[in-house]
Design a protein around this motif. Structure first.
Motif, PDB file in Angstrom:
ATOM      1  N   ILE A  68     -10.272 -10.032 128.787  1.00 39.99           N
ATOM      2  CA  ILE A  68     -10.878  -9.516 130.016  1.00 39.99           C
ATOM      3  C   ILE A  68     -10.226 -10.157 131.233  1.00 39.99           C
ATOM      4  N   HIS A  69     -10.036 -11.467 131.181  1.00 40.96           N
ATOM      5  CA  HIS A  69      -9.392 -12.177 132.293  1.00 40.96           C
ATOM      6  C   HIS A  69      -7.967 -12.539 131.886  1.00 40.96           C
ATOM      7  N   GLY A 116     -15.612  -5.401 144.882  1.00 42.08           N
ATOM      8  CA  GLY A 116     -16.357  -5.351 143.629  1.00 42.08           C
ATOM      9  C   GLY A 116     -17.663  -4.598 143.767  1.00 42.08           C
ATOM     10  N   MET A 117     -18.267  -4.312 142.632  1.00 40.07           N
ATOM     11  CA  MET A 117     -19.556  -3.639 142.593  1.00 40.07           C
ATOM     12  C   MET A 117     -20.376  -4.251 141.472  1.00 40.07           C
ATOM     13  N   LYS A 118     -21.670  -4.305 141.698  1.00 43.34           N
ATOM     14  CA  LYS A 118     -22.571  -4.782 140.651  1.00 43.34           C
ATOM     15  C   LYS A 118     -23.830  -3.929 140.685  1.00 43.34           C
ATOM     16  N   LEU A 119     -24.325  -3.578 139.528  1.00 44.62           N
ATOM     17  CA  LEU A 119     -25.591  -2.856 139.452  1.00 44.62           C
ATOM     18  C   LEU A 119     -26.688  -3.905 139.410  1.00 44.62           C
ATOM     19  N   ASN A 197     -26.202   4.725 136.750  1.00 45.73           N
ATOM     20  CA  ASN A 197     -26.438   3.521 135.948  1.00 45.73           C
ATOM     21  C   ASN A 197     -25.419   3.339 134.822  1.00 45.73           C
ATOM     22  N   SER A 201     -20.598  -3.443 136.369  1.00 45.68           N
ATOM     23  CA  SER A 201     -19.894  -4.130 137.453  1.00 45.68           C
ATOM     24  C   SER A 201     -18.426  -3.745 137.462  1.00 45.68           C
ATOM     25  N   ILE A 202     -17.829  -3.952 138.631  1.00 43.14           N
ATOM     26  CA  ILE A 202     -16.410  -3.620 138.823  1.00 43.14           C
ATOM     27  C   ILE A 202     -15.764  -4.763 139.586  1.00 43.14           C
ATOM     28  N   ASP A 203     -14.559  -5.152 139.162  1.00 43.97           N
ATOM     29  CA  ASP A 203     -13.726  -6.037 139.972  1.00 43.97           C
ATOM     30  C   ASP A 203     -12.446  -5.290 140.296  1.00 43.97           C
ATOM     31  N   ARG A 220     -11.001  -3.651 136.850  1.00 43.40           N
ATOM     32  CA  ARG A 220     -11.766  -3.848 135.621  1.00 43.40           C
ATOM     33  C   ARG A 220     -13.119  -3.190 135.821  1.00 43.40           C
ATOM     34  N   MET A 222     -16.807  -2.832 133.972  1.00 45.06           N
ATOM     35  CA  MET A 222     -17.699  -3.235 132.884  1.00 45.06           C
ATOM     36  C   MET A 222     -18.819  -2.188 132.807  1.00 45.06           C
TER      37      MET A 222
END
Lengths: 226, 470
Positions: A68-69, A116-119, A197, A201-203, A220, A222
């Motif tokens: 992932i990283h 980035g984004m996070k739910l 939904n 999350s997004i980076d 990325r 998720m």
């Protein structure tokens, strides 16, 4: 509505739980965001041909469903300036666990940001903009807002960053194209609202901004529900 | 936006009429004990019976008499239409009692009883909620203190003489925790902040923060709304900020439980950095919801915003009678992101011309404006008037030292005249000791915020900046 192609990219990755860089970048390209020009290949000859086509220096990155990283496993090499260096990078990466080829992509110079984004459980989708790179979690120079972003949110996000002087052309450097960044933020905001939904999350890290463009160089996604 | 999922969240109970619940004309207390005077139901019955005007009836299935008044076996037996039922029975019979209230046409309930989801009895709570929701019957709680409405009623099971009661005013306070609410009310009383309504919502099984926000935004007696929050349920935070941003009244929040995000290599950087509290704090600021970071700030912010429902960018003018106080206030302003712009030659000349000859040549006018210990009421009023007319200044902080010989107890009321005339917010600092209470009252009674520390005065100005969405 999300495009069919985007939905199928998301569903193909559902068992793994996250989209690898090539697929993630495709999602953003389809949504109209600027993404680096790249080739995903398992063949060194194809990599070399593509590199000479776009011109050195290039970047090579490992593609692996187990990583992932990528930086953590030496899966990113910047500033490759000839076929020989590309071959060496390729060879080294082929030993990384789960190796499924290498991304060869253009080098973009400019200021590194993270988008980035996070739910969020309480607030739904939120968007984060900040100083990018591998040290994001050390500096934590970020602005967080609830999506969808309005014009005034974007203005205030840019104003609140400590790195703002870097965007405005610090010590003789050229200022970045704020317009390109704003366009990207708005397109990103619309896209994350459409994910509903499905995405956790997004980076996009880094997004590299310079005087002419703002481009996603790594991505990325998720997925939610695992 | 094309998506509807994130835009359609709203309180499910938004359509319920909460008027009979919060402004009842009749009350019943269910669960009054016939032999235990310190039972919560008895405390509530007694204080309302003895100290308030609303008729209150006692209910206990055994019937009988309490203080010479009849105890009714069931709510339906009371020979009057009941607006508000206070339920303080054992938890397991609360759903049945609620059904009886519904059948009797009661307008709403406060469920004091504990022993629901907070104790692991989620099923029991769900049964209570579904009974109420089906009938459109609003209730507060369970597991709460309920409602304090000045001069009207009080469902807190705290003996009246033990409560510190603030004056009636314009600040509504909502809290999940009853204990915190009682504490905040005491602090309001201490600071002279008036309260319109105080509600502890406990487990907030039916009526939650969003319902309270909607009710209070339409309540003519409320100008500022404060919340002590422990956490939102899924997606409630979104509905809350969207409602707060459009409610037209300042909303102040204090949040507990700021657990760190915790770094996890498997997570994305975004998920790792944007922890629960970081998101909460950012989203509140984005929507102009004023976040207090401790129990003092919440009261200070409420005091300021109940006097001035204004937003400022943060340009502050400081008037002082002591150089040291001016310097401290400047430092505090800068550390809170407020600006103390230095006055131009022309602005300084204007201030110079406005004050009395005695201090003209010893005062300094650059901002802070230091009128020195020789200043009189007239000098403070003149400087405040000049700064009120200066468009580069959005809020004036006046640091008053009542021991200066030229300052009288009338200055608060005189500065209020300046505000009435010019409309620019003035925040005062006066040391809070009994000796100076008349000066302090001159501000408070005229609806001007007065702080008892220099730092607090700066917080009051900061509240107006934070009320501005960013």
């Amino acid at each position: 509505m999300l495009r069919e192609e985007v939905l199928s990219l998301l569903s193909e990755a559902s068992s793994r739980g996250w989209l690898m860089e090539p697929q993630a970048k495709e999602v953003f390209r389809l949504a109209g965001l600027d993404v680096t020009r790249f080739l995903w290949t398992e063949k060194i000859q194809e990599a070399a041909r593509f590199a000479s086509e776009i011109g050195y220096p290039v970047v090579a990155k490992v593609v692996s469903p187990e990583v992932i990283h990528k930086s953590d496993v030496s899966g990113v090499v910047l500033g490759i300036s000839n076929d020989k260096q590309l071959g060496e990078a390729f060879k080294a990466m082929s030993t990384i666990r789960g190796f499924q080829g290498v991304i060869v992509e253009e080098t973009v110079r400019g200021t590194e940001l993270i988008l980035g984004m996070k739910l969020d459980k309480q607030f739904g989708p939120i968007i984060m903009l900040g100083t990018g790179g591998t040290a994001v979690e050390i500096y934590k120079d970020v602005a967080i807002r609830m999506a969808p972003l309005r014009e005034q949110d974007i203005e205030s996000m840019l104003t609140s960053l400590k790195a703002r002087p870097l965007l405005e052309g610090y010590r003789g450097a050229e200022p970045i194209s704020v317009e390109a960044l704003k366009t990207m933020l708005l397109a990103f905001s619309s896209l994350v609202m459409e994910f509903e939904n499905k995405v956790e999350s997004i980076d996009l890290n880094p997004v590299i901004c310079n005087a002419s463009r703002c481009v996603i160089t790594d991505a990325r996604i998720m997925l939610a529900g695992r | 936006m094309t998506s509807t999922r994130f835009n359609n969240w709203s309180a499910q109970e938004g359509k319920m009429d909460l008027k009979r619940l919060f402004k009842p004309e009749t009350m019943a207390v269910i669960g009054v004990s016939l032999n235990n005077e310190s039972h919560p139901a008895n405390v509530i019955y007694n204080k309302n019976h003895l100290r308030y005007q609303i008729p209150v009836y006692a209910v206990n299935s055994k019937g009988g008499l309490i203080r010479g008044e009849p105890v009714y076996p069931k709510i339906g037996d009371i020979p009057a239409k009941i607006d508000l039922a206070i339920i303080a029975t054992k938890a397991d019979i609360v759903p049945t009692v609620t059904a009886e209230c519904i059948e009797a046409g009661v307008g709403g309930a406060v469920v004091i009883s504990g022993g629901f989801s907070e104790a692991g009895f989620t099923d029991l709570q769900d049964r209570l909620v579904s009974t109420a929701r089906e009938a459109g019957f609003p209730f507060i709680g369970p597991n709460c203190l309920g409602i304090f409405s000045p001069f009207l009623m009080d469902t807190f099971f705290i003996p009246g003489e033990r409560m510190v009661i603030p004056r009636k005013g314009k600040v509504a306070m909502v809290s999940q925790s009853g204990g915190i609410l009682v504490d905040h009310m005491a602090k309001c009383a201490l600071e002279g902040v008036g309260v319109s309504l105080a509600v502890s919502i406990g487990n907030k099984a039916l009526i939650n923060e969003i319902d309270m926000l909607k009710y209070l935004s339409e309540d003519p007696g409320t100008e500022v709304i404060t919340f002590y929050l422990e956490g939102f349920d899924e997606n409630e935070g979104r509905a809350f900020v969207l409602a707060a941003a459009t409610c037209g009244k300042p909303v102040i929040v204090l949040k507990s439980g700021r657990t760190p995000a915790g770094s996890n290599a498997v997570k994305s950087h975004t998920a790792s950095i944007a922890g629960d509290y970081e998101v909460f704090s950012s989203v509140m600021a984005q929507h102009g919801v004023v976040e207090a970071t401790d129990e003092y700030e919440i009261v200070t912010f409420a005091e300021s915003l109940s006097c001035y429902k204004k937003t400022i960018n943060g340009n502050i003018g400081i008037i002082t009678g002591s150089g040291g106080h001016g310097a401290l206030a400047t430092d505090a302003c800068l550390s809170h992101g407020l600006k103390v712009p230095r006055f131009s030659e022309a602005e300084q000349a204007e201030l110079h011309n406005s004050v009395s000859p005695t201090i003209k040549n010893i005062a300094s006018f650059s901002n802070p404006v230091d009128l020195t210990g020789s200043a009189t009421d007239d000098d403070f009023v003149a400087a405040a008037l000049t700064l009120s007319r200066n468009n580069n200044i959005e809020c004036i902080i006046v640091l008053l030292l009542p021991y200066l010989p030229g300052i009288t107890m009338d200055l608060g009321a005189r500065l209020n005249f300046v505000y009435q005339q010019e409309g620019k917010p003035i925040v005062a600092y006066v040391p809070h000791v009994d000796k100076y209470s008349m000066l302090i009252d001159g501000f408070t009674l005229n609806n001007m915020p007065v702080a008892h520390t220099v730092e607090d005065a700066v917080h009051m100005a900061e509240a107006m900046r934070r009320y501005r969405p960013c």
